[in-house]
Design a protein around this motif. Structure first.
Motif, PDB file in Angstrom:
ATOM      1  N   SER A   1       6.941  32.300  58.737  1.00  0.00           N
ATOM      2  CA  SER A   1       7.035  33.704  59.135  1.00  0.00           C
ATOM      3  C   SER A   1       7.712  34.486  58.013  1.00  0.00           C
ATOM      4  N   ALA A   2       7.706  35.805  58.139  1.00  0.00           N
ATOM      5  CA  ALA A   2       8.379  36.642  57.146  1.00  0.00           C
ATOM      6  C   ALA A   2       9.864  36.296  57.068  1.00  0.00           C
ATOM      7  N   GLU A   3      10.495  36.089  58.220  1.00  0.00           N
ATOM      8  CA  GLU A   3      11.931  35.770  58.242  1.00  0.00           C
ATOM      9  C   GLU A   3      12.201  34.413  57.612  1.00  0.00           C
ATOM     10  N   GLN A   4      11.354  33.432  57.886  1.00  0.00           N
ATOM     11  CA  GLN A   4      11.522  32.104  57.278  1.00  0.00           C
ATOM     12  C   GLN A   4      11.339  32.177  55.759  1.00  0.00           C
ATOM     13  N   ALA A   5      10.346  32.940  55.326  1.00  0.00           N
ATOM     14  CA  ALA A   5      10.110  33.096  53.888  1.00  0.00           C
ATOM     15  C   ALA A   5      11.284  33.798  53.220  1.00  0.00           C
ATOM     16  N   LEU A   6      11.867  34.766  53.919  1.00  0.00           N
ATOM     17  CA  LEU A   6      13.043  35.467  53.386  1.00  0.00           C
ATOM     18  C   LEU A   6      14.226  34.515  53.234  1.00  0.00           C
ATOM     19  N   ALA A   7      14.437  33.668  54.241  1.00  0.00           N
ATOM     20  CA  ALA A   7      15.541  32.709  54.201  1.00  0.00           C
ATOM     21  C   ALA A   7      15.397  31.728  53.043  1.00  0.00           C
ATOM     22  N   LEU A   8      14.152  31.386  52.706  1.00  0.00           N
ATOM     23  CA  LEU A   8      13.893  30.465  51.600  1.00  0.00           C
ATOM     24  C   LEU A   8      13.952  31.150  50.239  1.00  0.00           C
ATOM     25  N   GLY A   9      13.904  32.478  50.216  1.00  0.00           N
ATOM     26  CA  GLY A   9      13.874  33.210  48.961  1.00  0.00           C
ATOM     27  C   GLY A   9      12.478  33.470  48.434  1.00  0.00           C
ATOM     28  N   LEU A  10      11.454  33.216  49.273  1.00  0.00           N
ATOM     29  CA  LEU A  10      10.072  33.444  48.852  1.00  0.00           C
ATOM     30  C   LEU A  10       9.731  34.932  48.810  1.00  0.00           C
ATOM     31  N   VAL A  11      10.335  35.705  49.681  1.00  0.00           N
ATOM     32  CA  VAL A  11      10.116  37.149  49.689  1.00  0.00           C
ATOM     33  C   VAL A  11      11.470  37.839  49.577  1.00  0.00           C
ATOM     34  N   ASP A  12      11.431  39.120  49.226  1.00  0.00           N
ATOM     35  CA  ASP A  12      12.670  39.876  49.023  1.00  0.00           C
ATOM     36  C   ASP A  12      13.077  40.697  50.235  1.00  0.00           C
ATOM     37  N   GLU A  13      12.123  40.952  51.117  1.00  0.00           N
ATOM     38  CA  GLU A  13      12.413  41.791  52.273  1.00  0.00           C
ATOM     39  C   GLU A  13      11.444  41.467  53.400  1.00  0.00           C
ATOM     40  N   ALA A  14      11.974  41.277  54.600  1.00  0.00           N
ATOM     41  CA  ALA A  14      11.147  41.079  55.791  1.00  0.00           C
ATOM     42  C   ALA A  14      11.288  42.323  56.655  1.00  0.00           C
ATOM     43  N   VAL A  15      10.165  42.983  56.923  1.00  0.00           N
ATOM     44  CA  VAL A  15      10.176  44.262  57.623  1.00  0.00           C
ATOM     45  C   VAL A  15       9.698  44.062  59.053  1.00  0.00           C
ATOM     46  N   LYS A  16      10.523  44.431  60.018  1.00  0.00           N
ATOM     47  CA  LYS A  16      10.204  44.172  61.419  1.00  0.00           C
ATOM     48  C   LYS A  16       9.244  45.204  62.016  1.00  0.00           C
ATOM     49  N   GLU A  17       9.308  46.435  61.538  1.00  0.00           N
ATOM     50  CA  GLU A  17       8.428  47.477  62.081  1.00  0.00           C
ATOM     51  C   GLU A  17       8.226  48.581  61.046  1.00  0.00           C
ATOM     52  N   ASN A  18       7.206  49.414  61.288  1.00  0.00           N
ATOM     53  CA  ASN A  18       6.891  50.530  60.383  1.00  0.00           C
ATOM     54  C   ASN A  18       6.757  50.050  58.938  1.00  0.00           C
ATOM     55  N   PHE A  19       5.893  49.055  58.742  1.00  0.00           N
ATOM     56  CA  PHE A  19       5.792  48.400  57.437  1.00  0.00           C
ATOM     57  C   PHE A  19       5.369  49.357  56.322  1.00  0.00           C
TER      58      PHE A  19
END
Length: 262
Positions: A172-190
């Motif tokens: 998920s976006a949050e899991q990827a963020l925790a791993l450092g794969l992405v810089d920001e996980a946006v929950k709404e209004n992307f």
């Protein structure tokens, strides 16, 4: 993200100092075939020469990109095309990594395989809550290409990169963020969040930011090219394995593969 249909497999839209580069094969989750990759190289060269300061890379429809177009690959039995296609993939990776602009990958829905490698080439990655992120080459007995090894190691280190590649798990976006794969996980209004990030950067001394990017890109470009060459030849070897053939058969038959390590 969604726009009206177009015959272009890559759409570029300029708005002030921003260029949006959108993959446009929504009917196949923006799977990357040879024609799309060729068009992408042309469009990226145009964007690199444009007046834009910030580039947003995104996908039309339900996802960013499901990765390489497997059905297209299977329909093309001309093995002499494989290495040239890998060279086009390498050109895309280098173009994104060395782009004299600030590049944001705005990913949503399926972002996998080669699609993920491309997203990782950006300077900043924003992931919508709908994102399903996976470096999933392992499922068909292949290795990452498009610089996937290089970008993953840069972001998470060699050991974590191996785990991500070997497991091929959907994140998920949050899991990827925790791993450092992405810089920001946006929950709404992307799209609003992406626009806000662009606007924030445009209020900064962008020329200095781009110069820093280019210094670091110049420092590491030779390593990226080396990795791309290793991936090209490694992928050619993997395509000859029994495990790859089993992975493709299982994919087509929609069943779990039975690998033997051969």
């Amino acid at each position: 993200m969604s726009v009206s249909s177009s015959t272009d497999t890559v759409i570029v839209k300029y708005e002030g100092r921003t260029a949006t580069v959108m993959l446009n094969r929504p009917e196949v989750l923006n799977a990357l075939d040879e024609a799309t990759l060729k068009e992408l190289t042309v469009k990226l060269r145009e964007v690199a020469k444009s007046e834009a300061d910030v580039v947003v890379l995104c996908g039309n429809g339900r996802g960013f990109s499901a990765g390489g177009d497997i059905k297209s690959m299977l329909s093309n039995t001309d093995e002499t095309r494989f290495l040239p296609i890998m060279d086009i993939i390498s050109e895309v990776a280098v173009a994104l990594y060395t782009m004299p602009k600030l590049v944001i990958s705005a990913i949503h829905g399926p972002t996998a395989g080669l699609g993920l490698s491309m997203a990782l080439a950006a300077d900043y990655i924003m992931a919508d809550a709908s994102s399903i992120i996976a470096m999933n080459f392992i499922g068909i007995g292949l290795i990452p290409d498009g610089g996937g090894h290089f970008f993953l190691q840069n972001r998470v280190g060699a050991e974590a990169a191996k785990r991500i590649i070997w497991e091929g798990s959907k994140l998920s976006a949050e899991q990827a963020l925790a791993l450092g794969l992405v810089d920001e996980a946006v929950k709404e209004n992307f799209q609003q969040a992406v626009r806000a990030k662009v606007d924030t950067w445009l209020q900064k001394p962008v020329a200095a930011m781009i110069e820093t990017k280019l210094v670091l890109a110049d420092l590491n470009k030779d390593k990226l090219v080396q990795v791309l060459q290793a991936e090209k030849h490694g992928q050619a070897k993997m395509r000859e394995t029994a495990d790859h053939k089993e992975g493709i058969a299982a994919f087509l038959q929609k069943r779990p593969p039975v690998f033997t390590g051969k």
